[in-house]
Write an enzyme that holds these catalytic residues in place. Structure first.
Site, short mmCIF file in Angstrom:
data_model
loop_
_atom_site.label_atom_id
_atom_site.label_comp_id
_atom_site.label_asym_id
_atom_site.label_seq_id
_atom_site.Cartn_x
_atom_site.Cartn_y
_atom_site.Cartn_z
N GLY A 45 -21.99 39.55 11.76
CA GLY A 45 -22.37 38.20 11.33
C GLY A 45 -22.46 37.18 12.44
O GLY A 45 -23.18 36.19 12.32
N ASP A 104 -13.33 32.34 5.83
CA ASP A 104 -13.18 32.19 4.38
C ASP A 104 -11.71 32.36 4.03
O ASP A 104 -10.93 31.42 4.13
CB ASP A 104 -14.09 33.21 3.69
CG ASP A 104 -14.14 33.04 2.18
OD1 ASP A 104 -13.56 32.06 1.66
OD2 ASP A 104 -14.75 33.89 1.50
N LYS A 132 -14.95 27.53 5.24
CA LYS A 132 -14.86 27.13 3.83
C LYS A 132 -13.56 26.37 3.60
O LYS A 132 -12.60 26.58 4.33
CB LYS A 132 -14.96 28.37 2.94
CG LYS A 132 -16.36 28.98 2.95
CD LYS A 132 -16.51 30.06 1.90
CE LYS A 132 -17.86 30.74 2.04
NZ LYS A 132 -18.01 31.87 1.10
N ASP A 160 -25.26 37.67 6.17
CA ASP A 160 -26.08 38.57 5.37
C ASP A 160 -25.69 38.60 3.90
O ASP A 160 -24.60 38.17 3.52
CB ASP A 160 -25.95 40.00 5.90
CG ASP A 160 -24.61 40.60 5.52
OD1 ASP A 160 -23.57 40.00 5.87
OD2 ASP A 160 -24.59 41.64 4.84
P1 5GP Z 1 -12.60 36.17 5.50
O1 5GP Z 1 -12.04 37.44 6.05
O2 5GP Z 1 -12.17 34.93 6.27
O3 5GP Z 1 -12.37 36.01 4.02
O4 5GP Z 1 -14.16 36.27 5.58
C1 5GP Z 1 -14.81 36.27 6.78
C2 5GP Z 1 -15.92 37.28 6.78
O5 5GP Z 1 -16.47 37.45 5.49
C3 5GP Z 1 -17.02 36.76 7.66
O6 5GP Z 1 -16.97 37.42 8.91
C4 5GP Z 1 -18.27 37.09 6.90
O7 5GP Z 1 -18.78 38.32 7.38
C5 5GP Z 1 -17.86 37.27 5.48
N1 5GP Z 1 -18.17 36.07 4.68
C6 5GP Z 1 -17.30 35.14 4.20
N2 5GP Z 1 -17.94 34.18 3.51
C7 5GP Z 1 -19.25 34.50 3.54
C8 5GP Z 1 -20.44 33.89 3.00
O8 5GP Z 1 -20.45 32.83 2.36
N3 5GP Z 1 -21.61 34.54 3.23
C9 5GP Z 1 -21.67 35.70 3.96
N4 5GP Z 1 -22.88 36.24 4.12
N5 5GP Z 1 -20.59 36.31 4.48
C10 5GP Z 1 -19.40 35.71 4.27
MG MG Z 2 -18.62 38.95 9.43
#
Ligand code: 5GP
Ligand code: MG
Length: 180
Positions: A45, A104, A132, A160
């Protein structure tokens, strides 16, 4: 692709302007100690973000890649991150800046930060393009943030859905019927 997009959240021009600011902040932070700097982009990403960011960074730096899979396939809520590719270079004794597209729940960054800490870096910081609201726990520090966004599932500029839309130049929201 265009017809799948419901609306643009952050236009490419705003992204470009913000990346200039972030690059200046990062350059000021590492001023004088850039010789030992390694950036760690979290694949896939962050690829567009890191490509744009490093060309604005007047620092001597190396790259070490790492890949985690958080949203398997077309899921739009996070599962526990799985390491797909281990760090591709040694970061012991280096100033490490981890780069991700979006923060996130913080699980991805927490996993990568723990992986890097275990390898004895000289310092450890993180930069994300998007964050977020209020979800990342305090044990996952982030030093540089591009934009705070609402709790929406976004695509484009590297992000994506089912590995599609990474090449869409803006950060955008898909039509809801595509992600439900
Ligand atoms: P976390 O581990 O902080 O919950 O999420 C981070 C990862 O989840 C990011 O590297 C990304 O790949 C994916 N991600 C989180 N939110 C989104 C979103 O709104 N859209 C997309 N496409 N990927 C997300
Ligand atoms: Mg990612």
């Amino acid at each position: 692709m265009e017809t799948d997009i419901a609306r643009i959240l952050i236009h490419r021009d705003r992204i470009e302007a913000r990346i200039r600011e972030l690059a200046a902040e990062i350059a000021a932070t590492y001023d004088g100690e850039d010789a030992g700097l390694t950036l760690v982009p979290i694949l896939s990403g962050s690829i567009i973000f890191v490509a744009d960011l490093i060309r604005r960074l007047p620092l001597k730096m190396k790259l070490a890649l790492v890949q985690l899979s958080t949203y398997p396939g077309t899921a739009t809520s996070p599962a526990d991150p799985r390491t797909v590719l281990e760090l591709t270079a040694d970061v012991a004794g280096r100033h490490v800046l981890v780069i991700d597209d979006i923060l996130d729940s913080g699980r991805t960054l927490r996993r990568v930060q723990a992986m890097i800490r275990a390898r004895g870096p000289r310092s450890l910081r993180a930069a994300v393009l998007l964050r977020k609201p209020g979800q990342a726990p305090p044990d996952v520090p982030v030093d540089f943030v591009g934009f705070d966004i609402d709790d929406l599932f976004v695509v484009g500029y590297g992000l994506d859905y089912g590995d599609l839309y990474r090449n869409y130049p803006h950060v955008a929201v898909l039509h809801t019927e595509l992600t439900s």
